[in-house]
Structures are given as structure tokens and as C-alpha cells.
Design a protein around this motif. Structure first.
Motif, PDB file in Angstrom:
ATOM      1  N   LEU A  71      15.144  17.449 -20.772  1.00 14.30           N
ATOM      2  CA  LEU A  71      14.272  16.915 -19.968  1.00 14.30           C
ATOM      3  C   LEU A  71      13.142  18.102 -19.285  1.00 14.30           C
ATOM      4  CD1 LEU A  71      17.283  15.247 -17.568  1.00 14.30           C
ATOM      5  CD2 LEU A  71      15.492  14.185 -19.387  1.00 14.30           C
ATOM      6  N   LYS A  72      12.770  18.802 -20.258  1.00 15.87           N
ATOM      7  CA  LYS A  72      12.071  19.947 -19.896  1.00 15.87           C
ATOM      8  C   LYS A  72      10.641  19.474 -19.240  1.00 15.87           C
ATOM      9  CE  LYS A  72       9.872  21.559 -23.214  1.00 15.87           C
ATOM     10  NZ  LYS A  72       9.524  22.723 -24.519  1.00 15.87           N
ATOM     11  N   GLU A  73       9.759  18.582 -19.524  1.00 13.92           N
ATOM     12  CA  GLU A  73       8.696  17.909 -19.012  1.00 13.92           C
ATOM     13  C   GLU A  73       8.851  17.339 -17.483  1.00 13.92           C
ATOM     14  OE1 GLU A  73       5.396  18.188 -20.156  1.00 13.92           O
ATOM     15  OE2 GLU A  73       6.536  19.549 -21.588  1.00 13.92           O
ATOM     16  N   GLU A  74      10.108  16.494 -17.491  1.00 14.35           N
ATOM     17  CA  GLU A  74      10.422  16.004 -16.104  1.00 14.35           C
ATOM     18  C   GLU A  74      10.870  17.111 -15.270  1.00 14.35           C
ATOM     19  OE1 GLU A  74      10.011  13.161 -18.936  1.00 14.35           O
ATOM     20  OE2 GLU A  74      11.524  15.050 -19.028  1.00 14.35           O
ATOM     21  N   LEU A  75      11.392  18.016 -15.510  1.00 10.30           N
ATOM     22  CA  LEU A  75      11.773  19.383 -14.708  1.00 10.30           C
ATOM     23  C   LEU A  75      10.463  20.077 -14.103  1.00 10.30           C
ATOM     24  CD1 LEU A  75      15.009  20.320 -16.399  1.00 10.30           C
ATOM     25  CD2 LEU A  75      14.910  19.439 -14.162  1.00 10.30           C
ATOM     26  N   LYS A  76       9.371  19.958 -15.029  1.00 11.02           N
ATOM     27  CA  LYS A  76       8.129  20.387 -14.459  1.00 11.02           C
ATOM     28  C   LYS A  76       7.353  19.772 -13.419  1.00 11.02           C
ATOM     29  CE  LYS A  76       7.120  22.524 -18.838  1.00 11.02           C
ATOM     30  NZ  LYS A  76       6.030  22.759 -19.909  1.00 11.02           N
ATOM     31  N   GLY A  77       7.736  18.434 -13.412  1.00  7.29           N
ATOM     32  CA  GLY A  77       7.069  17.441 -12.489  1.00  7.29           C
ATOM     33  C   GLY A  77       7.846  16.725 -11.575  1.00  7.29           C
ATOM     34  N   PRO A  78       8.358  15.375 -11.880  1.00  9.70           N
ATOM     35  CA  PRO A  78       9.038  14.695 -10.795  1.00  9.70           C
ATOM     36  C   PRO A  78      10.383  15.062 -10.517  1.00  9.70           C
ATOM     37  CG  PRO A  78       8.747  13.316 -12.936  1.00  9.70           C
ATOM     38  CD  PRO A  78       8.119  14.684 -12.984  1.00  9.70           C
ATOM     39  N   ILE A 118       0.683  -1.293   0.015  1.00  8.21           N
ATOM     40  CA  ILE A 118       0.003   0.114   0.131  1.00  8.21           C
ATOM     41  C   ILE A 118       0.863   1.186   0.066  1.00  8.21           C
ATOM     42  CG2 ILE A 118      -1.719   1.463   1.329  1.00  8.21           C
ATOM     43  CD1 ILE A 118      -2.825  -1.374   2.212  1.00  8.21           C
ATOM     44  N   ARG A 119       1.742   1.340   0.830  1.00 11.93           N
ATOM     45  CA  ARG A 119       3.034   2.421   0.787  1.00 11.93           C
ATOM     46  C   ARG A 119       3.358   2.675  -0.562  1.00 11.93           C
ATOM     47  NH1 ARG A 119       5.643   1.450   6.650  1.00 11.93           N
ATOM     48  NH2 ARG A 119       3.912   2.272   7.879  1.00 11.93           N
ATOM     49  N   GLY A 120       3.900   1.479  -1.005  1.00  9.72           N
ATOM     50  CA  GLY A 120       4.439   1.455  -2.333  1.00  9.72           C
ATOM     51  C   GLY A 120       3.570   2.200  -3.551  1.00  9.72           C
ATOM     52  N   PHE A 121       2.277   1.781  -3.483  1.00 12.27           N
ATOM     53  CA  PHE A 121       1.287   2.191  -4.241  1.00 12.27           C
ATOM     54  C   PHE A 121       0.954   3.676  -4.163  1.00 12.27           C
ATOM     55  CE2 PHE A 121      -3.165   3.385  -5.053  1.00 12.27           C
ATOM     56  CZ  PHE A 121      -3.176   2.971  -6.487  1.00 12.27           C
ATOM     57  N   ILE A 122       1.026   4.132  -3.023  1.00  8.73           N
ATOM     58  CA  ILE A 122       0.630   5.400  -2.561  1.00  8.73           C
ATOM     59  C   ILE A 122       1.697   6.471  -3.100  1.00  8.73           C
ATOM     60  CG2 ILE A 122       0.523   7.230  -0.814  1.00  8.73           C
ATOM     61  CD1 ILE A 122      -0.944   5.196   0.803  1.00  8.73           C
ATOM     62  N   LEU A 123       3.210   6.011  -2.742  1.00 16.68           N
ATOM     63  CA  LEU A 123       4.268   6.721  -3.355  1.00 16.68           C
ATOM     64  C   LEU A 123       4.288   6.687  -4.770  1.00 16.68           C
ATOM     65  CD1 LEU A 123       6.717   8.146  -2.868  1.00 16.68           C
ATOM     66  CD2 LEU A 123       8.081   5.905  -2.865  1.00 16.68           C
ATOM     67  N   ASN A 124       3.861   5.511  -5.478  1.00 18.20           N
ATOM     68  CA  ASN A 124       3.913   5.609  -7.118  1.00 18.20           C
ATOM     69  C   ASN A 124       2.790   6.525  -7.381  1.00 18.20           C
ATOM     70  OD1 ASN A 124       6.086   3.639  -7.276  1.00 18.20           O
ATOM     71  ND2 ASN A 124       4.707   1.863  -7.616  1.00 18.20           N
ATOM     72  N   THR A 125       1.902   6.679  -6.872  1.00 16.19           N
ATOM     73  CA  THR A 125       0.641   7.475  -7.272  1.00 16.19           C
ATOM     74  C   THR A 125       1.170   8.680  -6.960  1.00 16.19           C
ATOM     75  OG1 THR A 125      -1.028   5.901  -6.615  1.00 16.19           O
ATOM     76  CG2 THR A 125      -1.823   7.879  -6.758  1.00 16.19           C
ATOM     77  N   ARG A 126       1.840   9.247  -6.048  1.00 14.65           N
ATOM     78  CA  ARG A 126       2.555  10.731  -5.895  1.00 14.65           C
ATOM     79  C   ARG A 126       3.366  11.106  -7.068  1.00 14.65           C
ATOM     80  NH1 ARG A 126       3.846  10.403   0.455  1.00 14.65           N
ATOM     81  NH2 ARG A 126       1.649  10.543   1.112  1.00 14.65           N
ATOM     82  N   VAL A 127       4.220  10.068  -7.320  1.00 12.86           N
ATOM     83  CA  VAL A 127       5.303  10.133  -8.479  1.00 12.86           C
ATOM     84  C   VAL A 127       4.458  10.712  -9.667  1.00 12.86           C
ATOM     85  CG1 VAL A 127       7.369   9.524  -9.389  1.00 12.86           C
ATOM     86  CG2 VAL A 127       7.303   9.282  -7.198  1.00 12.86           C
ATOM     87  N   LEU A 128       3.541   9.620 -10.116  1.00  9.42           N
ATOM     88  CA  LEU A 128       2.791   9.443 -11.092  1.00  9.42           C
ATOM     89  C   LEU A 128       1.911  10.808 -11.517  1.00  9.42           C
ATOM     90  CD1 LEU A 128       1.830   5.648 -11.383  1.00  9.42           C
ATOM     91  CD2 LEU A 128       3.377   7.027 -12.751  1.00  9.42           C
ATOM     92  N   SER A 129       1.624  11.369 -10.406  1.00  8.06           N
ATOM     93  CA  SER A 129       0.743  12.535 -10.578  1.00  8.06           C
ATOM     94  C   SER A 129       1.313  13.691 -11.147  1.00  8.06           C
ATOM     95  CB  SER A 129      -0.031  12.654  -9.266  1.00  8.06           C
ATOM     96  OG  SER A 129       0.952  13.280  -8.194  1.00  8.06           O
ATOM     97  N   ARG A 130       2.633  13.547 -10.830  1.00  6.57           N
ATOM     98  CA  ARG A 130       3.589  14.644 -11.483  1.00  6.57           C
ATOM     99  C   ARG A 130       3.982  14.408 -12.942  1.00  6.57           C
ATOM    100  NH1 ARG A 130       7.559  15.921  -6.636  1.00  6.57           N
ATOM    101  NH2 ARG A 130       7.412  13.636  -6.318  1.00  6.57           N
ATOM    102  N   LEU A 131       3.981  13.016 -13.433  1.00  9.02           N
ATOM    103  CA  LEU A 131       4.387  13.085 -14.869  1.00  9.02           C
ATOM    104  C   LEU A 131       3.450  13.732 -16.131  1.00  9.02           C
ATOM    105  CD1 LEU A 131       5.363   9.286 -14.333  1.00  9.02           C
ATOM    106  CD2 LEU A 131       6.951  11.188 -14.290  1.00  9.02           C
TER     107      LEU A 131
END
Length: 138
Positions: free
Chosen positions: A100-107, A7-20
Motif C-alpha cells: 500500500l506504499k502509494e496509498e500511504l503517501k496520499g489518501p 456538490i458537497r459529495g463532489f468536493i469531498l471526492n475531489t479532495r480525496v482524488l487529489s491525493r491519489l
């Protein structure tokens, strides 16, 4: 692996994914990698495509900073590319930042760049980023 860890891994992955960004997020959703591994691989793939490096190393330094475990927000890249020939430091960094323009806006929150031309390989030395002063540790 316990259910709590999953569950912790899923929540963390969700946080990172939300910024992609959109396209990258769709690729990540169907990946078997962790969000941390995915961001590192996206950085490597984009830099390989944009700069055709002879050598590339992507290092996730997030664990040394005040961020949640498993983050991929503090990245160091070491590159040797012929595209850096006759370019000064600022021009080299601009090439990497553009790729890396897009990645610097997010994760990615912090990006450390060691960019070398092939004729400068002897200058490469293993460096570490300075200690984190962010968060509550100022």
C-alpha cells in the motif's frame, strides 16, 4: 439527493482524488463509486494481489476521527495469509505497507493492521482502534 449534497459529495471526492497517485487517480475518475468506496476497494485489490489472503476485511474507520465526512483516511485491515507464516509482526506489517506504499503517501493517513498466518486464526478477535485524539480534540 439535493443539489447541495451532490456538490458537497463532489468536493469531498475531489479532495480525496487529489491525493491519489496518477494511475489510480485515472481509474477513480472513471469509476461510479464514491471516493471512499474507491479507496477501500483499491486497498482490498492491492492486498489481494500482493498477499493472496485467505481472508481479508477492509474497514474504514475515518468516521471515528476528526476528518471530513466521507473520508477514507483511517483504514483497518484484517488479513489471514500464508505469506505471514514464519514472519514476525514487523515483517508482516512491512509486507502490508509495501503493498500500500502509494496509498500511504496520499489518501490513507492511518493504517491499522491485524495480520495473521492461517495457523493463528483462533487468535483473531474483533478489535477497535482507540478513540481519536487528533485535530482540536487533543
Amino acid at each position: 439527493m439535493s443539489n447541495l449534497m451532490k456538490i458537497r459529495g463532489f468536493i469531498l471526492n475531489t479532495r480525496v482524488l487529489s491525493r491519489l497517485s496518477g494511475t489510480v487517480k485515472n481509474q477513480a475518475l472513471y469509476s461510479s463509486q464514491t471516493a471512499e468506496e474507491f479507496v477501500e476497494n483499491v486497498v482490498k485489490r492491492k492486498l489481494e494481489n500482493a498477499l493472496q489472503p485467505e481472508y481479508i476485511e477492509v474497514i474504514n474507520e475515518s468516521a471515528r476521527h476528526n476528518v471530513p465526512r466521507g473520508s477514507a483516511s483511517h483504514i483497518r485491515v484484517i488479513l489471514v495469509s500464508p505469506m505471514f507464516n514464519n514472519k514476525n509482526l514487523v515483517q508482516r506489517h512491512r509486507l502490508v505497507n509495501t503493498a500500500l506504499k502509494e496509498e500511504l503517501k496520499g489518501p490513507i493517513h492511518a493504517l491499522s493492521i491485524d495480520a495473521y498466518a492461517p495457523t493463528e486464526v483462533e487468535k483473531i478477535e474483533k478489535k477497535e482502534s482507540p478513540p481519536c485524539l487528533g485535530g482540536s480534540k487533543k
